[in-house]
Design a protein around this motif. Structure first.
Motif, PDB file in Angstrom:
ATOM      1  N   MET A   1       7.332  -6.982  -4.415  1.00 45.65           N
ATOM      2  CA  MET A   1       6.738  -8.300  -4.350  1.00 45.65           C
ATOM      3  C   MET A   1       5.764  -8.531  -3.148  1.00 45.65           C
ATOM      4  N   ASN A   2       4.518  -9.275  -3.212  1.00 48.05           N
ATOM      5  CA  ASN A   2       3.736  -9.345  -2.189  1.00 48.05           C
ATOM      6  C   ASN A   2       4.104 -10.678  -1.142  1.00 48.05           C
ATOM      7  N   TYR A   3       5.023 -11.291  -1.484  1.00 45.03           N
ATOM      8  CA  TYR A   3       5.406 -12.266  -0.621  1.00 45.03           C
ATOM      9  C   TYR A   3       5.703 -11.682   0.840  1.00 45.03           C
ATOM     10  N   VAL A   4       5.371 -12.358   1.896  1.00 48.23           N
ATOM     11  CA  VAL A   4       5.523 -11.959   2.966  1.00 48.23           C
ATOM     12  C   VAL A   4       6.634 -12.878   4.083  1.00 48.23           C
ATOM     13  N   PRO A   5       7.634 -12.476   4.507  1.00 47.12           N
ATOM     14  CA  PRO A   5       8.547 -13.399   5.268  1.00 47.12           C
ATOM     15  C   PRO A   5       7.533 -13.136   6.628  1.00 47.12           C
ATOM     16  N   LEU A   6       7.412 -14.460   7.158  1.00 47.90           N
ATOM     17  CA  LEU A   6       6.300 -14.552   8.130  1.00 47.90           C
ATOM     18  C   LEU A   6       6.582 -14.636   9.670  1.00 47.90           C
ATOM     19  N   TYR A   7       7.925 -14.702   9.932  1.00 47.68           N
ATOM     20  CA  TYR A   7       8.588 -14.917  11.190  1.00 47.68           C
ATOM     21  C   TYR A   7       9.823 -14.133  11.533  1.00 47.68           C
ATOM     22  N   ILE A   8       9.784 -12.703  11.583  1.00 48.30           N
ATOM     23  CA  ILE A   8      10.912 -11.843  11.613  1.00 48.30           C
ATOM     24  C   ILE A   8      10.942 -11.419  12.972  1.00 48.30           C
ATOM     25  N   LYS A   9      12.099 -11.981  13.614  1.00 49.78           N
ATOM     26  CA  LYS A   9      12.232 -11.500  15.242  1.00 49.78           C
ATOM     27  C   LYS A   9      13.390 -10.047  15.047  1.00 49.78           C
ATOM     28  N   THR A  10      13.210  -9.304  15.854  1.00 44.04           N
ATOM     29  CA  THR A  10      14.130  -8.358  15.809  1.00 44.04           C
ATOM     30  C   THR A  10      15.008  -8.061  17.157  1.00 44.04           C
ATOM     31  N   HIS A  11      15.605  -7.146  17.492  1.00 41.85           N
ATOM     32  CA  HIS A  11      16.453  -7.232  18.656  1.00 41.85           C
ATOM     33  C   HIS A  11      15.724  -7.018  19.851  1.00 41.85           C
ATOM     34  N   GLU A 146       0.134 -32.774   6.327  1.00 39.23           N
ATOM     35  CA  GLU A 146      -0.960 -32.914   5.328  1.00 39.23           C
ATOM     36  C   GLU A 146      -2.118 -32.016   5.580  1.00 39.23           C
ATOM     37  N   GLY A 147      -2.839 -31.562   4.510  1.00 44.55           N
ATOM     38  CA  GLY A 147      -3.709 -30.585   4.435  1.00 44.55           C
ATOM     39  C   GLY A 147      -3.642 -29.466   3.354  1.00 44.55           C
ATOM     40  N   ASN A 148      -4.596 -28.771   3.293  1.00 47.51           N
ATOM     41  CA  ASN A 148      -4.319 -27.395   2.169  1.00 47.51           C
ATOM     42  C   ASN A 148      -4.005 -26.294   3.056  1.00 47.51           C
ATOM     43  N   ASN A 149      -3.817 -26.445   4.420  1.00 49.57           N
ATOM     44  CA  ASN A 149      -3.184 -25.142   5.120  1.00 49.57           C
ATOM     45  C   ASN A 149      -1.791 -25.002   5.579  1.00 49.57           C
ATOM     46  N   LEU A 150      -0.935 -25.732   4.791  1.00 45.55           N
ATOM     47  CA  LEU A 150       0.433 -25.611   4.675  1.00 45.55           C
ATOM     48  C   LEU A 150       0.940 -24.402   4.581  1.00 45.55           C
ATOM     49  N   ILE A 151       2.107 -23.926   5.098  1.00 47.31           N
ATOM     50  CA  ILE A 151       2.724 -22.740   4.878  1.00 47.31           C
ATOM     51  C   ILE A 151       4.280 -22.594   5.403  1.00 47.31           C
ATOM     52  N   TYR A 152       4.983 -22.036   4.612  1.00 43.42           N
ATOM     53  CA  TYR A 152       6.525 -22.071   4.851  1.00 43.42           C
ATOM     54  C   TYR A 152       6.844 -20.901   5.865  1.00 43.42           C
ATOM     55  N   ILE A 153       7.457 -20.884   6.832  1.00 44.16           N
ATOM     56  CA  ILE A 153       7.614 -20.251   7.900  1.00 44.16           C
ATOM     57  C   ILE A 153       9.094 -20.515   8.599  1.00 44.16           C
ATOM     58  N   ASN A 154       9.962 -19.706   8.215  1.00 41.87           N
ATOM     59  CA  ASN A 154      11.314 -19.975   9.122  1.00 41.87           C
ATOM     60  C   ASN A 154      11.675 -18.613   9.932  1.00 41.87           C
ATOM     61  N   GLU A 155      12.038 -18.825  11.021  1.00 40.80           N
ATOM     62  CA  GLU A 155      12.389 -17.773  12.318  1.00 40.80           C
ATOM     63  C   GLU A 155      13.604 -17.038  11.408  1.00 40.80           C
ATOM     64  N   VAL A 156      13.543 -15.918  11.304  1.00 38.81           N
ATOM     65  CA  VAL A 156      14.568 -14.985  10.900  1.00 38.81           C
ATOM     66  C   VAL A 156      15.306 -14.052  11.855  1.00 38.81           C
ATOM     67  N   ARG A 188      18.586 -22.332  10.066  1.00 38.09           N
ATOM     68  CA  ARG A 188      18.430 -21.642   8.753  1.00 38.09           C
ATOM     69  C   ARG A 188      17.503 -20.224   9.102  1.00 38.09           C
ATOM     70  N   ASN A 189      18.162 -19.526   9.981  1.00 40.48           N
ATOM     71  CA  ASN A 189      17.767 -18.227  10.459  1.00 40.48           C
ATOM     72  C   ASN A 189      18.075 -16.991   9.777  1.00 40.48           C
ATOM     73  N   TYR A 190      18.232 -17.192   8.499  1.00 40.20           N
ATOM     74  CA  TYR A 190      18.460 -15.855   7.896  1.00 40.20           C
ATOM     75  C   TYR A 190      17.280 -15.649   6.887  1.00 40.20           C
ATOM     76  N   MET A 191      17.125 -14.527   6.155  1.00 43.73           N
ATOM     77  CA  MET A 191      15.945 -13.853   5.402  1.00 43.73           C
ATOM     78  C   MET A 191      15.663 -14.926   4.344  1.00 43.73           C
ATOM     79  N   PRO A 192      14.760 -15.466   4.002  1.00 48.82           N
ATOM     80  CA  PRO A 192      14.450 -16.648   3.215  1.00 48.82           C
ATOM     81  C   PRO A 192      14.522 -16.070   1.512  1.00 48.82           C
TER      82      PRO A 192
END
Length: 572
Positions: A1-11, A146-156, A188-192
């Motif tokens: 799928m083309n969905y991108v988890p946007l906030y992945i932090k690694t070790h 508010e606005g049309n530039n909203l985006i889901y992003i959770n720190e993974v 909620r820091n796990y993969m969405p």
């Protein structure tokens, strides 16, 4: 799928995430992700991530979590220009010198997401970035935007929601606090879950797709980045190198130079010039010359560089390759184009003087030691988690005494009944072992490579991130594995305790010259013939001793030639 988890932090966000690059790739393949991001608070892991993604047909999106005015934002590069801006900003972040003016200066070809908790920064950034989004990580947060530039992003920070419990031990190790003595913010820091996002935030998925479509980084490889030596009188590097070599011929042989040496010099210079390495030889000549002029003991040469007459005439090595029939092609071969590699040994206590000289001469950002990373080994993980759990040092010492450092904790447990019996004594011990096993292999801290130095003709933070976390100089923000692919030259400045010892011995032998040791001393040769070489650098291994015994030395010249040839061909 083309969905991108946007906030992945690694070790690479040290002691903050349970995710390593290999596991991230495996997770993506298992869950059919066609793209991934890396958004650590540094760029340590970018090249590992980039190449692993490419190898596995996953689109890599390179990002950086940046802290400005105590608020976090996340930036993503669209292309190589944006990547260079990320590199520069990462370097500045390690200097603690990020401000809005710098953000504005380096905003080109970057996409910015302002997380909900940093929303007060949005008004300061919306006029800087062409592409800017307001991030949220829950329905509650989205309702407040508010606005049309909203985006889901959770720190993974981990994959499985149950892994939260392990994360608090990393936090404890980082802060030095016992686990139960501080409050840990359970987020909620796990993969969405994509189904959850599609159901709850479908209308904002177009913005996720925009980032997917517009981030298309291709790294530039094999750039021409070798350091440049400034030649006197506006001479080009080839002319000046040739001049010094001719002077070296006269110094060694006087006015009567055997034609073999003239022909060999002509051939080597042609190859060096054709391969574009004249400046390289001049730079090495320069810092070796500095060392010798400042009474810093330098080794006679090691490895394939001893086969180069040019190296000998520049006094980089002190071994005549023609006298001992050593091969130049083992060092440089135009049919096998690789970076030259002259490793130089300096006495142990004075290596840093030579490194400092190079930094001062060529530029603070053009010369940098190479960063390395310490990881949680088996015993280190046990000790760190033991402290976090406030388990007695005596118990930890006993458990570490049972562990074989050559094996993983899991392998230790499966192969050692004494470990199993000890862990069964106390549930805390078993819990400790389980947690340590989870953390084992993660990056723990940064360090500096014992020998490796990178030198460049441009400021390094145009090509790689730099890190100012060590003393008054920069280190590379990438480890050594990929630097040469980018076109950077790695040089080894080796600190040798043996040379320090030799220097002390030479003080007791007035008039004895380290570079002119006689090769007709049969008492010395007999030491090698009998393989009685304990304590002699590079001659004390079992393989080398067997070679010496089989060689049956009876001639110094033949013996020394054979030894050099063996080292060049890596026999035994």
């Amino acid at each position: 799928m083309n969905y991108v988890p946007l906030y992945i932090k690694t070790h690479n966000s040290l002691l903050s995430s349970l995710i390593n690059e290999d596991d991230l790739i495996n997770y993506a393949k298992k869950n059919n992700f066609t793209s991934l991001t890396i958004t650590d608070n540094n760029m340590y892991g970018v090249l590992d991530f980039y190449y692993l993604c490419k190898k596995n047909d996953i689109k890599p999106i390179i990002g950086l979590e940046l802290q400005i005015e105590d608020k976090k934002i996340v930036l993503y590069c669209k292309d190589y220009i944006g990547y260079q801006n990320l590199i520069y900003l990462s370097t500045k972040m390690s200097e603690n010198s990020i401000n809005l003016d710098l953000i504005k200066e380096k905003c080109a070809n970057l996409i910015c997401i302002v997380p909900f908790e940093s929303n007060e920064m949005y008004s300061k950034l919306e006029n800087i970035y062409t592409d800017i989004f307001q991030g949220y990580s829950s329905s509650e947060e989205r309702k407040k935007l508010e606005g049309n530039n909203l985006i889901y992003i959770n720190e993974v920070l981990y994959f499985d929601k149950n892994d939260f419990n392990y994360l608090k031990y990393l936090e404890s190790i980082k802060t030095g606090n016992v686990v139960n003595s501080f409050e840990f913010d359970k987020k909620r820091n796990y993969m969405p879950d994509f189904d959850y996002i599609q159901n709850e935030f479908r209308e904002d998925l177009k913005n996720n797709k925009y980032i997917y479509d517009n981030c298309n980084l291709e790294l530039k490889l094999n750039q021409q980045l070798l350091p440049v030596y400034e030649c006197p009188n506006s001479l080009d590097s080839y002319t000046y190198l040739k001049k010094i070599c001719v002077e070296g011929l006269r110094k060694v042989f006087g006015d009567k130079v055997n034609v073999i040496y003239k022909d060999r010099l002509k051939y080597e210079l042609e190859v060096i010039n054709k391969m574009g390495f004249c400046n390289y030889f001049l730079v090495v000549w320069d810092y070796v010359k500095y060392a010798k002029e400042n009474n810093i003991l330098v080794g006679p040469g090691r490895g394939s560089a001893a086969g180069s007459l040019v190296s000998y005439l520049l006094n980089i090595t002190t071994v005549d390759p023609i006298k001992y029939n050593l091969l130049f092609e083992r060092f440089l071969n135009p049919e096998r184009v690789t970076m030259p590699d002259i490793d130089i040994d300096f006495e142990y206590t004075r290596r840093e003087e030579v490194v400092s000289y190079c930094i001062q001469k060529y530029g603070l950002k053009k010369v940098a030691p190479i960063i390395t990373f310490g990881t949680f080994g088996a015993k280190q993980a046990i000790r760190d988690v033991g402290r976090a759990m406030n388990i007695s040092l005596k118990s930890i010492d006993y458990l570490c005494g049972l562990i074989d450092s050559r094996l993983t904790l899991k392998e230790n447990y499966n192969n050692n009944k004494r470990i199993q019996e000890y862990l069964n004594i106390n549930q805390n011990f078993k819990h400790l072992f389980k947690i340590a096993s989870k953390l084992e292999g993660l990056k723990r801290h940064t360090s500096i490579h014992a020998a490796g130095i990178v030198m460049s003709c441009v400021d390094l933070d145009q090509v790689i991130p730099l890190d100012r976390g060590h003393n008054d100089f920069y280190t590379t923000g990438y480890s050594m594995e990929y630097l040469e692919q980018l076109g950077l030259l790695k040089m080894d400045f080796l600190a040798l305790r043996n040379l320090t010892l030799i220097k002390e011995v030479l003080k007791e032998l007035p008039g004895f010259d380290f570079d002119n040791i006689p090769n007709n001393d049969f008492k010395a040769i007999n030491i090698f013939a009998s393989a009685n070489t304990s304590g002699i650098f590079q001659f004390e291994s079992d393989g080398m001793r067997r070679f010496l015994k089989d060689l049956k030395l009876n001639s110094p010249i033949i013996g020394i030639s054979a030894i050099f040839i063996k080292q060049q061909l890596n026999i035994g």
